[in-house]
Design an enzyme around this catalytic site. Sequence first.
Site, PDB file in Angstrom:
ATOM      1  N   TYR A 146       0.819  -1.212   0.000  1.00  0.00           N
ATOM      2  CA  TYR A 146       0.000   0.000   0.000  1.00  0.00           C
ATOM      3  C   TYR A 146       0.853   1.261   0.000  1.00  0.00           C
ATOM      4  O   TYR A 146       0.383   2.323  -0.394  1.00  0.00           O
ATOM      5  CB  TYR A 146      -0.959   0.023   1.212  1.00  0.00           C
ATOM      6  CG  TYR A 146      -2.059  -1.027   1.159  1.00  0.00           C
ATOM      7  CD1 TYR A 146      -1.975  -2.119   0.309  1.00  0.00           C
ATOM      8  CD2 TYR A 146      -3.180  -0.926   1.960  1.00  0.00           C
ATOM      9  CE1 TYR A 146      -2.969  -3.081   0.262  1.00  0.00           C
ATOM     10  CE2 TYR A 146      -4.191  -1.880   1.924  1.00  0.00           C
ATOM     11  CZ  TYR A 146      -4.069  -2.961   1.072  1.00  0.00           C
ATOM     12  OH  TYR A 146      -5.061  -3.910   1.032  1.00  0.00           O
ATOM     13  N   LYS A 196       3.183 -15.583   4.156  1.00  0.00           N
ATOM     14  CA  LYS A 196       3.061 -16.332   2.892  1.00  0.00           C
ATOM     15  C   LYS A 196       4.482 -16.606   2.409  1.00  0.00           C
ATOM     16  O   LYS A 196       4.864 -16.255   1.291  1.00  0.00           O
ATOM     17  CB  LYS A 196       2.249 -15.487   1.890  1.00  0.00           C
ATOM     18  CG  LYS A 196       1.924 -16.167   0.584  1.00  0.00           C
ATOM     19  CD  LYS A 196       0.834 -17.228   0.675  1.00  0.00           C
ATOM     20  CE  LYS A 196       0.688 -17.951  -0.646  1.00  0.00           C
ATOM     21  NZ  LYS A 196      -0.256 -19.080  -0.598  1.00  0.00           N
ATOM     22  N   ASP A 228      -3.526 -17.810   3.472  1.00  0.00           N
ATOM     23  CA  ASP A 228      -4.715 -18.421   2.854  1.00  0.00           C
ATOM     24  C   ASP A 228      -5.343 -19.441   3.802  1.00  0.00           C
ATOM     25  O   ASP A 228      -6.568 -19.517   3.950  1.00  0.00           O
ATOM     26  CB  ASP A 228      -4.387 -19.023   1.472  1.00  0.00           C
ATOM     27  CG  ASP A 228      -3.094 -19.820   1.424  1.00  0.00           C
ATOM     28  OD1 ASP A 228      -2.379 -19.886   2.451  1.00  0.00           O
ATOM     29  OD2 ASP A 228      -2.787 -20.387   0.361  1.00  0.00           O
ATOM     30  N   ASP A 252      -5.578  -5.993   6.027  1.00  0.00           N
ATOM     31  CA  ASP A 252      -6.746  -5.323   5.444  1.00  0.00           C
ATOM     32  C   ASP A 252      -7.815  -6.363   5.105  1.00  0.00           C
ATOM     33  O   ASP A 252      -8.996  -6.224   5.450  1.00  0.00           O
ATOM     34  CB  ASP A 252      -6.313  -4.559   4.179  1.00  0.00           C
ATOM     35  CG  ASP A 252      -7.436  -3.724   3.587  1.00  0.00           C
ATOM     36  OD1 ASP A 252      -8.392  -3.402   4.321  1.00  0.00           O
ATOM     37  OD2 ASP A 252      -7.358  -3.405   2.390  1.00  0.00           O
ATOM     38  N   ASP A 256     -11.469  -7.520   7.417  1.00  0.00           N
ATOM     39  CA  ASP A 256     -12.844  -7.483   6.891  1.00  0.00           C
ATOM     40  C   ASP A 256     -13.506  -8.854   7.050  1.00  0.00           C
ATOM     41  O   ASP A 256     -14.699  -8.950   7.305  1.00  0.00           O
ATOM     42  CB  ASP A 256     -12.860  -7.085   5.408  1.00  0.00           C
ATOM     43  CG  ASP A 256     -13.057  -5.582   5.229  1.00  0.00           C
ATOM     44  OD1 ASP A 256     -12.593  -4.813   6.094  1.00  0.00           O
ATOM     45  OD2 ASP A 256     -13.666  -5.169   4.225  1.00  0.00           O
TER      46      ASP A 256
HETATM   47  C1  IPM Z   1      -9.100  -0.164   6.009  1.00  0.00           C
HETATM   48  C2  IPM Z   1      -9.579   0.366   4.696  1.00  0.00           C
HETATM   49  C3  IPM Z   1      -8.462   1.157   4.054  1.00  0.00           C
HETATM   50  C4  IPM Z   1      -7.266   0.230   3.873  1.00  0.00           C
HETATM   51  C5  IPM Z   1      -8.844   1.821   2.739  1.00  0.00           C
HETATM   52  C6  IPM Z   1     -10.047   2.735   2.886  1.00  0.00           C
HETATM   53  C7  IPM Z   1      -7.685   2.555   2.114  1.00  0.00           C
HETATM   54  O1  IPM Z   1     -10.027  -0.662   3.885  1.00  0.00           O
HETATM   55  O2  IPM Z   1      -8.721   0.645   6.871  1.00  0.00           O
HETATM   56  O3  IPM Z   1      -9.086  -1.391   6.177  1.00  0.00           O
HETATM   57  O4  IPM Z   1      -7.221  -0.489   2.887  1.00  0.00           O
HETATM   58  O5  IPM Z   1      -6.395   0.221   4.716  1.00  0.00           O
HETATM   59 MG    MG Z   2     -10.065  -2.526   4.807  1.00  0.00          MG
END
Ligand code: IPM
Ligand code: MG
Length: 368
Positions: A146, A196, A228, A252, A256
């Site tokens: 990133y 990984k 994974d 990230d 989620d």
């Molecule tokens: C998070 C979000 C961010 C990231 C985005 C909005 C850039 O998804 O904080 O997890 O990828 O870090």
């Molecule tokens: Mg995120």
Amino acid sequence: MKQYKIAILAGDGIGPEITAEAVKVLKVIEERNDVSFELLPASFGACAYFESGSAFPHQTKAICDEADAILKGPIGLNHEDSKRIPIDEQPERGALLPLRRRYNTYANFRPVSLPKSLAHFSPLKPEVIGEGIDLIIVRELVGGLYFGEKEMGVNDAGLRYVRETLEYDEAQIYQIMQQAFKLADKRRKLLHNIHKSNVLKSSVLWNEVMEEVAKEYPDVQVVNMLVDAAATALCLKPTQFDVMVMENMFGDILSDQGGGILGSLGLMPSACIGPDKAYYEPSHGSAPDIAGKNIANPYSMIGSVAMMLENSFDMAAEAKNVWAAMQGVFADGYSTADLSKPGSGVTMISTVEFGDKVVEKLRQMPRV
Ligand code: IPM
Ligand code: MG
């Protein structure tokens, strides 16, 4: 009396609505404690871009510099609307990553927590949830893909190409490992190192540094797991995890997934800690599709306040009360739309009602 300045970056989409509920909670904390918060609202994200031509304006930077802590709402637009903003000013690249870089908030803590009593929120079966899920993802937040150099162009064969680089040095890995081991040492003394290394050399160095740091924490048991495989394990047996550490992109994605196994991303607050400054934000996006409808779940934003109280203001007991107040609202059978599945017996309440109920519970709690 202790006095703190908090920069309030409400953000885009549902950001302002859920931030308003978090601010209500901050006001109650002031009533109950010998503390005062000076709230410094500042514009950040797509809204800032449309107002001033910058997603992270100078004035917002100055306010954040001055603040003792930053409370940040989600930012961003939907896929189509994003195209109205030049790529480098789109709020993720133009505001959020620069915020992380500015304060070097390398350590991101994302609790994935669901008591047994709330197992009905989760898509997982009660027997998978067992006594409850209580893990925390430690995500490296300012390195890796990133933040690496990026290049787009046309190559010698006339084809459009893109190159992004993934880079870590040992100091970056060392500092996030220290955070993860320290946390594991305070909790169940179990650390899952997610990597990984069968493919990525970045993971080979990651694991080498991890092993060096592990020597400083002989009581912490380390389990190495490929990323994974970890994705599968999070669904099949989430209770095996306590602290999980991983690089930026893995964190990230898996965080989620953490929201998914709880039943909603609305249950995912987070703390982003740097050497001199910390900011607090929900892990999720700005959900433009439900913005302005008073149906978003403010839990992640109020939970981020709880993390701020504990980490930035040394108010761990009051932070616990905030968590307990939110759990109490759920225990009374209420929840916002994201968690009110038909037939679940849950009474659906609005964003504002959820905030009001949290405040009411908090006021009833013994003062610390
Ligand atoms: C998070 C979000 C961010 C990231 C985005 C909005 C850039 O998804 O904080 O997890 O990828 O870090
Ligand atoms: Mg995120």
